[in-house]
Design an enzyme around this catalytic site. Structure first.
Site: not given
Ligand code: EPU
Length: 429
Positions: A23, A95, A119, A331
């Protein structure tokens, strides 16, 4: 219509799971196609909802896009004149839309891209994207919710250092620099296989790029690029999902099309924890049938470190593995929504800042749970398989964004997972 998965607990997944293109590469490669006038073909594209959204975004820029989800192809016919605006309506749904920024500034000299809102996995800035484009000579500002980048007389090569190896910023600076005048060096770049895939496609279009996959990329600008045909790199996160599915359910799965080399950190961790890992002619195999594997400590890091996208699976695995362990997220600031849902299933897990401590239990207890993003949704389905009774996983649309026909793949491995209407009377608040 809202849907949920009904997961019947107690399966040991066995058999084959097929992995196709990533993806997070396919979406970016579609944006890369903007850089050349003419017809570009992508193959090995996954059948997921996000590709449909990206196709719509590119159509609104004037590109003729034909997505055949069954064949796994996207054909993009890019005209001489294209638009330069990516609307909020599409960016908020996807996004990854931000990846049109670099190609548009390079091709059109202007990009107006809506700034994605926060988000479920924390706020993600665009400061590194903006700084990189400015170093290449673009003027960048944010107005009315749009990031506007202009370079009316073109971009010029520069020496750039990213403060952090951001995947998205590396991509946008790379795709902007390929048509810049002169040479660009970009230091401290992301090294993910998806970055290498983008560089490979750009090179096949005529770009001159060295060092993709290392910390420094050098780009010698060219005047124009040509359309190409390119196969999307294998989805390492989908492959890793099946690896953890085998380990957590004490099953045995051959991940056909998976690339073990791209999953060194997670596969090494699973092997140390007592799983058997074998590289096969068609991919790799993960088996945990002999005994209950041990929980392991892990901290997410940029590639080649342990991927943040596999963190919800590590949590699910640790929740049912032998012993106690800590998962550290480095992260994203708020990527622990899986934890509260795992707790509903009876997991012994506590959040402490960016750490989660778990004490493994042999069996969870089925309950209704809610997925908050692609990975947490898939991880909760796996958790449901290691639970006694039925687990209802709401928010299936999240899972559909990243996994082609997830329930069918699960059933092929012996799991009882069905899609059904979600008749919950209230929306989550
Ligand atoms: N960051 C900044 N400023 C920037 C850019 C990034 O502060 O200008 C910060 C972010 O806030 C974040 C960190 O750097 O804390 C990492 O962000 P990065 O730019 O590396 O990630 P991304 O490009 O936004 C991609 C994937 C994510 C994956 C991350 C990390 C896509 C579409 N998304 O996001 O995948 O988690 O890299 O590997 O490629 C997913 O597939 O579900 C997903 C979220």
């Amino acid at each position: 219509m809202r849907e949920r998965f009904r997961v019947v607990g107690g399966a040991h997944l066995r058999g084959e799971a097929a992995v196709v293109g990533a993806k997070n590469s396919a979406l970016k490669l579609m944006a890369v196609a903007l850089l050349a006038v003419g017809r570009t073909t992508l193959t090995n594209v996954p059948a997921i909802a996000d590709v449909t959204i990206m196709a719509e975004l590119l159509r609104r820029l004037g590109v003729d896009v034909v997505y055949d989800a069954r064949l796994g192809t996207v054909v993009l016919d890019v005209p001489e004149r294209i638009g330069h605006r990516a609307d909020y309506e599409l960016v908020r749904a996807l996004r990854a839309s931000i990846s049109v920024l670099g190609p548009l500034v390079a091709r059109v000299g202007e990009a107006d891209v809506a700034v994605p809102g926060g988000d479920a996995i924390g706020s993600r800035g665009l400061d590194l994207h903006a700084a990189g484009l400015e170093a290449l000579g673009a003027q960048v500002h944010v107005t009315h919710g749009y990031l506007v980048a202009t370079a009316p007389s073109g971009l010029r090569g520069a020496d750039i250092r990213l403060d952090f190896p951001s995947v998205g910023a590396t991509e946008n600076v790379l795709t902007a620099s390929v048509l810049a005048r002169g040479t660009t060096t970009i230091d401290n770049v992301a090294k993910e296989p998806e970055i290498v895939d983008i560089a490979d496609m750009l090179v096949s279009m005529g770009a001159r790029i060295e060092g993709a996959g290392t910390s420094r990329i050098t780009v010698h600008g060219v005047d124009a690029l040509s359309p190409t045909e390119h196969a999307v790199v294998s989805d390492r996160i989908a492959a890793g999902t099946w690896a953890f599915a085998a380990a957590a359910t004490r099953g045995d799965i051959e991940v056909v099309g998976g690339v073990a080399e791209h999953l060194r950190a997670p596969l090494a961790a699973l092997e140390d924890a007592g799983c058997q890992i074998e590289v096969t002619a068609r991919g790799f195999r993960v088996s945990a049938t002999d005994r209950r594997p041990r929980a392991f400590d892990v901290a997410t890091l940029p590639y080649p470190g342990f991927p943040t996208d596999l963190q919800p699976f590590a949590l699910t695995y640790n929740a049912v593995a032998e012993g106690s362990a800590m998962v550290t997220e480095n992260l994203f600031e708020a990527r622990f929504r899986t934890v509260q849902e795992l707790a509903r299933l009876g997991a012994d897990a506590q959040i402490d800042g960016h750490h989660v401590m778990t004490h493994g239990v042999p069996l969870l207890s089925g309950a209704p749970v809610e997925s908050s993003d692609i990975r947490s949704g898939a991880a909760l389905v796996i958790a449901g398989l290691v639970a006694e009774g039925d687990t209802l996983v709401s928010g299936v649309h999240h899972i559909d964004r990243g996994y082609p026909r997830f329930e069918e793949a699960m059933r092929a491995l012996g799991a009882d997972v069905t899609r059904e209407p979600d008749d919950a009377p209230f929306d989550e608040v």
